[in-house]
Write a protein that holds these residues in place. Structure first.
Motif, short mmCIF file in Angstrom:
data_model
loop_
_atom_site.label_atom_id
_atom_site.label_comp_id
_atom_site.label_asym_id
_atom_site.label_seq_id
_atom_site.Cartn_x
_atom_site.Cartn_y
_atom_site.Cartn_z
N ASN A 65 0.86 -1.18 0.00
CA ASN A 65 0.00 0.00 0.00
C ASN A 65 0.89 1.24 0.00
N ALA A 66 0.26 2.42 -0.03
CA ALA A 66 1.03 3.66 -0.17
C ALA A 66 1.91 3.94 1.03
N ASP A 67 1.64 3.32 2.18
CA ASP A 67 2.42 3.58 3.38
C ASP A 67 3.56 2.59 3.58
N VAL A 68 3.77 1.72 2.62
CA VAL A 68 4.92 0.82 2.63
C VAL A 68 5.72 1.07 1.36
N VAL A 69 6.94 1.55 1.51
CA VAL A 69 7.79 1.86 0.35
C VAL A 69 9.18 1.30 0.62
N GLU A 70 9.75 0.65 -0.38
CA GLU A 70 11.10 0.11 -0.28
C GLU A 70 12.06 0.94 -1.12
N TYR A 71 13.26 1.15 -0.59
CA TYR A 71 14.28 1.95 -1.27
C TYR A 71 15.55 1.12 -1.39
N SER A 72 16.22 1.27 -2.51
CA SER A 72 17.49 0.59 -2.72
C SER A 72 18.50 1.58 -3.28
N LEU A 73 19.70 1.55 -2.74
CA LEU A 73 20.81 2.32 -3.28
C LEU A 73 21.59 1.37 -4.19
N VAL A 74 21.62 1.70 -5.48
CA VAL A 74 22.15 0.79 -6.49
C VAL A 74 23.43 1.38 -7.08
N ALA A 75 24.50 0.58 -7.13
CA ALA A 75 25.76 0.98 -7.73
C ALA A 75 25.65 1.01 -9.25
N PRO A 76 26.56 1.71 -9.94
CA PRO A 76 26.52 1.73 -11.41
C PRO A 76 26.57 0.33 -12.02
N SER A 77 27.18 -0.62 -11.31
CA SER A 77 27.26 -1.99 -11.82
C SER A 77 25.96 -2.76 -11.67
N GLY A 78 25.00 -2.16 -10.96
CA GLY A 78 23.74 -2.83 -10.70
C GLY A 78 23.66 -3.52 -9.36
N GLN A 79 24.76 -3.51 -8.61
CA GLN A 79 24.79 -4.13 -7.29
C GLN A 79 24.03 -3.28 -6.28
N SER A 80 23.25 -3.93 -5.42
CA SER A 80 22.52 -3.24 -4.38
C SER A 80 23.45 -2.95 -3.20
N LEU A 81 23.63 -1.66 -2.91
CA LEU A 81 24.53 -1.24 -1.83
C LEU A 81 23.83 -1.16 -0.48
N MET A 82 22.56 -0.80 -0.48
CA MET A 82 21.80 -0.66 0.77
C MET A 82 20.31 -0.74 0.46
N LYS A 83 19.59 -1.43 1.33
CA LYS A 83 18.13 -1.51 1.22
C LYS A 83 17.50 -0.92 2.47
N CYS A 84 16.49 -0.10 2.28
CA CYS A 84 15.77 0.53 3.40
C CYS A 84 14.28 0.48 3.09
N ALA A 85 13.47 0.86 4.05
CA ALA A 85 12.02 0.84 3.85
C ALA A 85 11.35 1.86 4.74
N ARG A 86 10.12 2.18 4.37
CA ARG A 86 9.27 3.09 5.15
C ARG A 86 7.98 2.36 5.49
N TYR A 87 7.65 2.30 6.77
CA TYR A 87 6.42 1.66 7.24
C TYR A 87 5.64 2.67 8.07
N TYR A 88 4.49 3.11 7.56
CA TYR A 88 3.62 4.05 8.27
C TYR A 88 2.30 3.35 8.62
N GLY A 89 1.76 3.65 9.79
CA GLY A 89 0.46 3.10 10.18
C GLY A 89 0.60 1.78 10.91
N PHE A 90 -0.24 1.55 11.93
CA PHE A 90 -0.12 0.36 12.77
C PHE A 90 -0.40 -0.93 12.02
N ARG A 91 -1.24 -0.88 11.01
CA ARG A 91 -1.50 -2.11 10.24
C ARG A 91 -0.21 -2.60 9.59
N ASN A 92 0.56 -1.69 9.05
CA ASN A 92 1.83 -2.07 8.43
C ASN A 92 2.91 -2.36 9.46
N ILE A 93 2.87 -1.63 10.58
CA ILE A 93 3.85 -1.87 11.64
C ILE A 93 3.72 -3.28 12.19
#
Length: 606
Positions: A384-412
């Motif tokens: 849903n709109a209150d769950v978003v995933e973020y990835s920091l991606v290197a030029p080679s395509g490798q994932s350097l870091m993964k983070c997320a946003r969780y808003y609202g108790f249903r998602n928590i």
């Protein structure tokens, strides 16, 4: 939780927890004229409405059975009525007298009485956005409206017994910048040294913290140790002012204006008092702890405060205080940090990506991106709109870091289930086999998760002005415009969109230009904000924040008050365990003694 609570709701029925020590009486009370020998029918009994349940302070503080019990108590203890009573109970402390006294001058100022207090306030940007949407002005002008109300000649000082006003009004965005810088470094350090389990979870939302401490203690090791901007602002004001003015912290009364009721809970934590940061040799253990934030009111309660004083906010000047109305902050370096001459602007798109809750996750990603040239940030919406995933991606395509946003108790709830530790299998012959908890396995891939209790983030806090409030607040023409722009079955969502626009949007060029005679170009200006000369030669700017300048300030602040940054900027969290219904050893206090001791602590805690 916080979205349904207000001071006006305290007479409503409060459903107790499963282990509540105060059962609800359901039988109707018999009147004096009732004949005990009269046969009555069931329908007659039902027509007699029982009195609503009454749950008192001593009832609620005895246990943790009800998630909302402490909230209901603290809503009544921290309200606009408490602000008025405090302003009327204490004479003002003359800061100019104290400054002149240090310089050996009198200049016509008289010594303040021993019970005088210095009134200061801090205001969150979400509150300004709520007022901006309500009155159809920019967020910056809403800030001017608030400071004119709290400090100006047409504001609170026109009434009351002592004509008190708030001497300094600060923007919590300044403390937030320090929190963002320290938060990014905390995550980097935990990843490098593995000092904390992944992921690190935001600790700035008190509703989420209360939920974790009471119901999911297994997530406590994941929590960031940083204070929230509200708490850090309180610590900064209490330590700096008490040190530079040579007064006790109890002589400073700090009001915070916040978007949610749960911030009242945060202000009542025992860890956020002077006992946490004052040197041990100067702390009188027998004295009551002094809160860093004495009272919290919400956006709606700010309107109630204005109404109680008979002040129309829309009639106040939308400009900074004049130089004659300002009182110089006693320390120029602290003043430069709290009252910068120029605001740090971001584009509307950048603000929207950062979110409505301070931008902790976004600042971390930009910090890591600056260390990896050519990397990009990938954004993917969750379920849903209150769950978003973020990835920091290197030029080679490798994932350097993964983070997320969780808003609202249903998602928590989904998040904490993923973080549950593995449990031992109870199958025969499998004593050493460990099975993962339901839904776990993916959350540990994140380095950081920004967690907020309110769906949509902090602009949707339970204390924010709602669409139904606008009709009562504004003149008919203006209220009709607002209601028409946010009508239909999703009117509150449409209204939240207007608040978000005020929060995200940069002000127009006309609005950002402030004439010299109007004061300094700052959101909260009643400090000595024109002082410059503290900029460092080396500058690392991330999302508009000068990281080096923040570090220089923290170093200066720590040396000024002689307290390490670890005491000033960080806190702790704890598991809250209810012992209601459990057999307690005779050596432990009785429930009555324990309730009395808890109720007597001004520092409180949950």
């Amino acid at each position: 939780m916080s979205a349904i609570l207000s001071a006006d709701d305290l007479n409503d029925f409060i459903s107790p927890g499963v282990a509540c020590i105060k059962p609800v009486e359901t039988l109707p009370k018999q009147g004096d004229d009732v004949n005990p020998y009269e046969v009555t029918t069931e329908d007659k009994v039902q027509t007699q409405n029982p009195a609503p349940a009454s749950i008192s302070l001593t009832d609620c503080l005895a246990c943790s059975g009800c998630v909302t019990s402490a909230e209901a108590v603290l809503v009544s203890l921290q309200s606009h009525t408490e602000v008025m009573n405090t302003l009327d109970s204490y004479p003002p402390l003359d800061v100019r007298y104290l400054l002149n006294k240090q310089n050996g001058l009198a200049n016509g100022h008289t010594s303040p009485p021993p019970n005088a207090k210095l009134f200061v306030a801090s205001v969150s940007p979400q509150v300004r956005a709520s007022l901006a949407a309500t009155y159809g002005i920019s967020e910056r002008r809403a800030g001017f409206m608030i400071e004119q109300f709290l400090s100006g000649s047409q504001g609170l000082r026109i009434g009351g017994l002592h004509n008190n006003r708030f001497i300094y009004v600060v923007d919590t965005n300044q403390a937030r910048e320090a929190c963002l810088v320290l938060g990014a470094e905390e995550v980097e350090d935990s990843v490098a040294k593995r000092s904390k389990p992944k992921p690190i979870l935001t600790s700035a939302c008190p509703g989420w913290i209360c939920y974790a401490e009471k119901t999911h203690p297994h997530v406590l090791p994941h929590l960031s140790a940083l204070k929230s901007p509200q708490a850090l602002s309180g610590t900064l004001l209490k330590t700096a002012l008490s040190k530079t003015l040579n007064i006790h912290p109890s002589q400073i009364w700090h009001l915070a204006i916040m978007p949610c009721f749960d911030k009242k809970l945060e202000a009542s934590r025992e860890e956020l008092t002077d006992r946490w940061w004052r040197p041990s040799d100067s702390t009188n253990k027998s004295s009551l702890p002094v809160r860093d934030v004495d009272c919290v009111i919400t956006s709606r309660e700010l309107l109630s405060l204005a109404s109680a004083r008979g002040i129309q906010l829309s009639g106040l000047p939308l400009r900074p205080l004049s130089s004659s109305e300002r009182t110089p902050f006693p320390d120029p370096r602290i003043s430069h940090f709290l009252f910068p001459r120029h605001r740090r602007w971001q584009t509307e798109e950048q603000n929207a990506i950062a979110g409505s809750s301070g931008g902790y996750l976004y600042h971390l990603l930009l910090t890591e991106q600056a260390r990896h040239q050519g990397s990009t940030i990938s954004v993917q919406r969750g379920r849903n709109a209150d769950v978003v995933e973020y990835s920091l991606v290197a030029p080679s395509g490798q994932s350097l870091m993964k983070c997320a946003r969780y808003y609202g108790f249903r998602n928590i709830q989904n998040l904490v289930r993923k973080l549950k530790p593995a449990r031992q299998s109870k199958l025969p012959g499998a004593a050493r086999r460990m099975t993962p908890a339901t839904g776990s396995g993916s959350a540990s891939d994140y380095a950081y998760v920004e967690v907020m209790a309110c769906p949509g983030g902090c602009t949707n806090g339970g204390g924010q002005i709602k669409i139904d409030d606008v009709v009562e607040i504004l003149p008919q023409t203006r209220s009709e415009d607002v209601v028409n722009s946010a009508n239909g079955p999703q009117s509150q969502k449409d209204w939240l969109r207007l608040v978000d626009e005020a929060y995200y949007s940069a002000d127009s060029s006309e609005d950002t230009e402030t004439r010299e005679e109007d004061g300094d170009d700052v959101p909260m200006t009643n400090g000595n904000g024109h002082l410059n000369g503290y900029e460092t030669s080396e500058q690392t700017v991330i999302s508009g924040i000068n990281v080096n300048e923040v570090h220089d300030f923290l170093y200066y602040w720590s040396n000024l008050v002689n307290i390490p940054v670890s005491k000033l900027a960080y806190t702790t969290f704890r598991e809250v365990d209810s012992d209601v219904g459990k057999n307690k050893p005779a050596s432990k206090k009785s429930d009555t003694e324990r309730i009395a001791s808890i109720a007597g602590l001004s520092g409180g805690g949950w």
